[in-house]
Write a protein that holds these residues in place. Structure first.
Motif, PDB file in Angstrom:
ATOM      1  N   ASP A   1       0.841  -1.202   0.000  1.00 26.24           N
ATOM      2  CA  ASP A   1       0.000   0.000   0.000  1.00 26.24           C
ATOM      3  C   ASP A   1       0.875   1.250   0.000  1.00 26.24           C
ATOM      4  O   ASP A   1       2.028   1.224   0.438  1.00 26.24           O
ATOM      5  CB  ASP A   1      -0.907   0.022   1.238  1.00 26.24           C
ATOM      6  CG  ASP A   1      -2.002  -1.030   1.160  1.00 26.24           C
ATOM      7  OD1 ASP A   1      -2.327  -1.446   0.034  1.00 26.24           O
ATOM      8  OD2 ASP A   1      -2.507  -1.431   2.222  1.00 26.24           O
ATOM      9  N   LEU A   2       0.292   2.346  -0.431  1.00 27.24           N
ATOM     10  CA  LEU A   2       1.016   3.611  -0.496  1.00 27.24           C
ATOM     11  C   LEU A   2       1.370   4.115   0.897  1.00 27.24           C
ATOM     12  O   LEU A   2       0.536   4.122   1.806  1.00 27.24           O
ATOM     13  CB  LEU A   2       0.169   4.669  -1.209  1.00 27.24           C
ATOM     14  CG  LEU A   2       0.730   6.097  -1.196  1.00 27.24           C
ATOM     15  CD1 LEU A   2       2.012   6.181  -2.018  1.00 27.24           C
ATOM     16  CD2 LEU A   2      -0.309   7.085  -1.724  1.00 27.24           C
TER      17      LEU A   2
ATOM     18  N   THR B   1      -6.087  10.803  -8.084  1.00 29.83           N
ATOM     19  CA  THR B   1      -6.608   9.882  -7.074  1.00 29.83           C
ATOM     20  C   THR B   1      -6.682  10.589  -5.725  1.00 29.83           C
ATOM     21  O   THR B   1      -6.003  11.585  -5.493  1.00 29.83           O
ATOM     22  CB  THR B   1      -5.717   8.637  -6.938  1.00 29.83           C
ATOM     23  OG1 THR B   1      -4.373   9.047  -6.602  1.00 29.83           O
ATOM     24  CG2 THR B   1      -5.693   7.823  -8.215  1.00 29.83           C
TER      25      THR B   1
ATOM     26  N   VAL C   1      -6.018  10.642  -1.688  1.00 31.62           N
ATOM     27  CA  VAL C   1      -5.079  10.082  -0.705  1.00 31.62           C
ATOM     28  C   VAL C   1      -5.505  10.553   0.683  1.00 31.62           C
ATOM     29  O   VAL C   1      -6.191  11.570   0.834  1.00 31.62           O
ATOM     30  CB  VAL C   1      -3.631  10.513  -0.999  1.00 31.62           C
ATOM     31  CG1 VAL C   1      -3.125   9.899  -2.288  1.00 31.62           C
ATOM     32  CG2 VAL C   1      -3.504  12.035  -1.047  1.00 31.62           C
TER      33      VAL C   1
ATOM     34  N   SER D   1      -2.784   5.626   1.060  1.00 34.01           N
ATOM     35  CA  SER D   1      -3.800   5.510   0.006  1.00 34.01           C
ATOM     36  C   SER D   1      -5.209   5.728   0.530  1.00 34.01           C
ATOM     37  O   SER D   1      -6.055   6.288  -0.161  1.00 34.01           O
ATOM     38  CB  SER D   1      -3.693   4.138  -0.673  1.00 34.01           C
ATOM     39  OG  SER D   1      -3.799   3.105   0.293  1.00 34.01           O
ATOM     40  N   SER D   2      -5.491   5.294   1.762  1.00 30.43           N
ATOM     41  CA  SER D   2      -6.834   5.456   2.316  1.00 30.43           C
ATOM     42  C   SER D   2      -6.787   5.277   3.825  1.00 30.43           C
ATOM     43  O   SER D   2      -5.792   4.802   4.386  1.00 30.43           O
ATOM     44  CB  SER D   2      -7.799   4.438   1.699  1.00 30.43           C
ATOM     45  OG  SER D   2      -7.433   3.119   2.083  1.00 30.43           O
TER      46      SER D   2
END
Length: 801
Positions: free
Chosen positions: A389-390, A420, A422, A472-473
């Motif tokens: 994941d980011l 996107t 974030v 990312s989330s």
């Protein structure tokens, strides 16, 4: 306008060139009276995938750091030219370098802001950050080193390790960054290889691993001998017009260069023995640590056992195959051993050259690729919990008039994509990133995505500031926190993301402040907007409003820092502001222990708020600049109080530290123990915070306050004929001489001086020495003022002096 038009056109061609299907080399045919053209050479660009997302093992994130005027920006400029990024050599004096693009930088010939550039060198992607050398802008170095994997320390070969070199080196050590040293200015008459090597050993407390020896001295410096390959690297003596791109590599002539050959043999043997000694010592340390069961992994390698295995391999080679003749040790085997030593931070490779004369920079680029780590060779505890994941860290924000705030991110894991959303863990907010760019100083190339290990520039993150963790989330942060909790065997109900937030950037406390006023009240809102933008760009700039006078107070790291901010407000925001006189940012502490309690009983509307707080304060050792006060809860309270109440108490304590009991300066060197917090149900957190703050103020007054003044470490390089007047002037400034050293024909004076006595020192020193002396300042510590000086300060504050 012609230059701006060309740059816009060049940037447009850049984007098309990098993102077009053919990816042909950009050959700009525009005929225009400008010096600079930007491009990759044809061999550098292989495919869209290689350009945007190179293999992580081929990435090098490095910084260039040094004392002021050691040649950082000039070295960076040569790297860009030889890599094919620029087609003409820029010069600091001419004000046309790539990384010094601010107007103030070009006018003054110094670096003020760190600038990021990306280029390719022999199959490696190098993300380079050129950092300032002036102490007023040390935050730029700090936040760059926080996200970099390696660094190049540029050292003036005629001066050796200087004051700011020590500062930036300590910053690199704090972040466990492996380094390479480049001895620049080998063409100067006073350049001395032995002196520089010894200064690295003595002042930086590291093992310098010399990889090259110079050929020729002064103006006859023509090249270096590579001790690993035993090859001569020769540049033409030529005129200043020679760009140094072409150089000759050939073996030593045994018949004509017998003296140089003998020197090379001795130096190479010493290098092999040194590497063997360092690796053998490392092995002994590891063995001892394993016996004591307290081993820790070296930063830069995944475990100590790898270092030991590799060291055993090199030691075995020396003891078996090459015991009779070190000359037959291959350059590849020696290079691998030097790399291991560098990554383990047990030695520092040292190269030499002259960037201004275009000599020695290409071998430095080779050394960056060969010895400094790739992102996957660095260990980051938090990143492992995110898996694929980011996870990224925001380390710098700049404002663009067209695009708005641009946020620099170091990507540690996962993939970052444009268009996107974030999640910002620190702000607990989700933002949409509109565009993703590759940073090229003040020019940028838009790309669709970027993978782990790279440095990216983002558009659209309006709430993100320096030090924020981007993922990312919210769900990915929760999943990472869950993995961290399972691994540690602990379960936290509140503040669960704390363990998966990347450590931010330490911001030093300001040492100067002054008032700032707009020309008219109608410009007040514009000034506030400008200061908000500048604070977001530069966290070391602090702005507050004086509660008594209502004036806006500007706080900075030094005279030059505040001067630059004032100039930027005028140039970039069109506001002619007025600055008040500079004042020193003193601190306060306490002399004794004290305990007290306080009760707040207040009715607001129909609701009654009652809270009682008991606490104790005690003095601790006066901390270094930037350290904060301590706050501790009793074990009973630690378990009893909710996280919300503990945060509220902490806010109340910290608010009381903003204004001390003596003269209202910030408080430091105080340890606070919260002994009891009792409140009626329904009491608001604001009332709890107010009660704690009032109780703290009572305790600080009972403990008796003491004013602390910032004391600077001063280094003055001066000719012996001017030494006496300089010493006499420092005596009048309450200075303490620590040492007087010799450096060639000059004297280096080391002293500590109160910052309040250093106002306008550069002008006085220039007068005393006819402009021949140089000096550097660094905040050393805060010391207690004696009663006489404190009374003088008190009277000055009251307007009696």
């Amino acid at each position: 306008m012609r230059v701006r038009g060309f740059r816009a056109f060049s940037r447009m061609l850049w984007g098309r060139s990098l993102l077009s299907a053919g990816l042909q080399c950009l050959r700009c045919r525009v005929r225009c009276h400008v010096k600079r053209q930007y491009s990759f050479c044809q061999d550098d660009v292989k495919s869209l995938r290689a350009v945007v997302n190179p293999d992580i093992s081929k990435i090098r994130n490095i910084g260039i750091m040094a004392h002021i005027d050691a040649g950082k920006t000039t070295t960076t400029e040569r790297m860009l030219y030889y890599s094919g990024y620029t087609r003409a050599l820029g010069d600091v004096d001419d004000g046309d370098t790539v990384t010094d693009f601010m107007a103030q930088e070009r006018e003054r010939g110094i670096t003020i802001q760190s600038a990021a550039v990306t280029f390719d060198w022999k199959g490696h992607r190098i993300n380079l950050i050129d950092t300032p050398g002036h102490v007023d802008f040390t935050l730029e170095v700090e936040r760059a080193l926080r996200v970099l994997d390696g660094a190049v320390a540029v050292i003036d070969a005629s001066a050796g390790v200087e004051a700011q070199t020590l500062t930036v080196w300590r910053q690199a050590e704090k972040h466990h960054v492996p380094c390479v040293c480049f001895l620049n200015k080998m063409d100067k008459p006073a350049a001395n290889l032995g002196f520089s090597i010894e200064s690295i050993r003595q002042k930086l407390k590291v093992n310098p691993v010399l990889l090259q020896i110079p050929i020729g001295r002064d103006k006859n410096f023509t090249g270096v001998v590579d001790l690993l390959t035993k090859q001569k690297l020769m540049w033409k003596l030529g005129s200043m017009g020679d760009d140094g791109r072409m150089f000759e590599s050939k073996p030593l002539n045994h018949s004509k260069e017998s003296d140089l050959l003998q020197e090379v043999r001795e130096a190479r043997t010493a290098l092999i023995e040194q590497v063997h000694t360092i690796t053998f010592t490392t092995k002994l340390i590891i063995f001892s640590n394993n016996i004591l069961s307290c081993s820790r992994p070296f930063s830069g390698l995944s475990s100590q056992s790898q270092v030991a295995d590799l060291d055993d391999e090199f030691a075995e080679l020396l003891l078996t195959e090459f015991s009779d003749n070190f000359d037959v040790v291959s350059s590849v085997q020696l290079q691998e051993a030097v790399r291991r030593v560098t990554l383990a931070r047990k030695g520092v490779p040292v190269l030499c050259g002259s960037s201004l004369r275009n000599k020695g920079v290409q071998p430095l680029l080779d050394a960056i690729a060969a010895y400094l780590p790739a992102p996957n060779e660095r260990h980051h505890d938090v990143v492992q919990w995110y898996k694929d994941d980011l996870c990224a860290l925001a380390f710098k924000v700049v404002h663009d008039k067209q695009r708005g705030p641009l946020v620099f991110l170091r990507i540690y894991s996962g993939t970052l994509k444009s268009q996107t959303a974030v999640h910002n863990i620190n702000r607990n907010s989700t933002e949409r990133m509109s565009r993703l760019l590759v940073p090229f100083a003040d020019q940028h190339v838009e790309i669709p995505s970027m993978t782990a290990g790279n440095i990216a520039l983002t558009v659209g993150l309006k709430q993100t500031v320096t030090g924020d963790t981007i993922v990312s989330s919210k769900a990915s942060a929760a999943a990472a926190a869950h993995r961290a909790q399972n691994d540690s065997g602990t379960g936290k109900k509140q503040g669960e993301h704390a363990s998966v937030v990347l450590s931010g950037v330490e911001v030093p406390d300001p040492v100067f402040f002054c008032t700032i006023e707009p020309p008219t009240m109608s410009k007040q809102a514009d000034l506030e907007n400008a200061l908000n933008c500048l604070q977001r760009e530069d966290p070391s700039l602090k702005v507050r409003v004086d509660p008594d006078s209502g004036q806006t107070i500007l706080c900075g790291m030094g005279e030059l820092h505040i001067e630059i901010i004032h100039d930027r407000i005028r140039r970039e925001y069109g506001i002619e502001t007025h600055l008040g006189p500079l004042q020193v940012a003193y601190r306060e502490t306490i002399l004794h222990e004290a305990s007290t309690s306080d009760t707040l009983d207040r009715t607001v509307g129909e609701k009654r708020h009652i809270v009682t707080v008991e606490l104790a304060v005690r003095p601790v050792d006066i901390p270094s600049a930037g350290d904060s006060c301590e706050l501790v809860f009793t074990e009973e309270l630690e378990e009893k109080l909710s996280q919300e109440i503990k945060n509220t108490v902490e806010n109340g304590v910290h608010s009381s530290f903003l204004q001390g009991p003596v003269l209202g300066y910030p408080v430091q060197g105080v340890s606070t123990l919260i002994q009891s917090v009792n409140m009626e149900p329904g009491t608001s957190p604001a009332m709890v915070s107010a009660c704690v703050s009032h109780c703290m103020l009572k305790a600080l007054r009972l403990a008796e306050g003491q004013v602390l003044e910032p004391v600077m470490a001063l280094e003055v390089t001066v000719g012996e004929e001017h030494l006496s007047p300089v010493l006499g002037d420092l005596a009048q400034r309450r200075g303490t001489i620590r040492d007087i050293q010799s450096r060639h024909d000059n004297k280096v004076l080391l002293a500590t001086v109160p910052l309040a006595e250093m106002m306008g020192y550069s002008t006085i020193l220039r007068t005393l020495t006819s402009g021949s002396a140089t000096f550097s300042l660094e905040l050393d510590t805060y010391e207690a003022m004696n009663s006489q000086d404190q009374n003088t300060l008190l009277r000055r504050r009251a307007g009696l002096l």
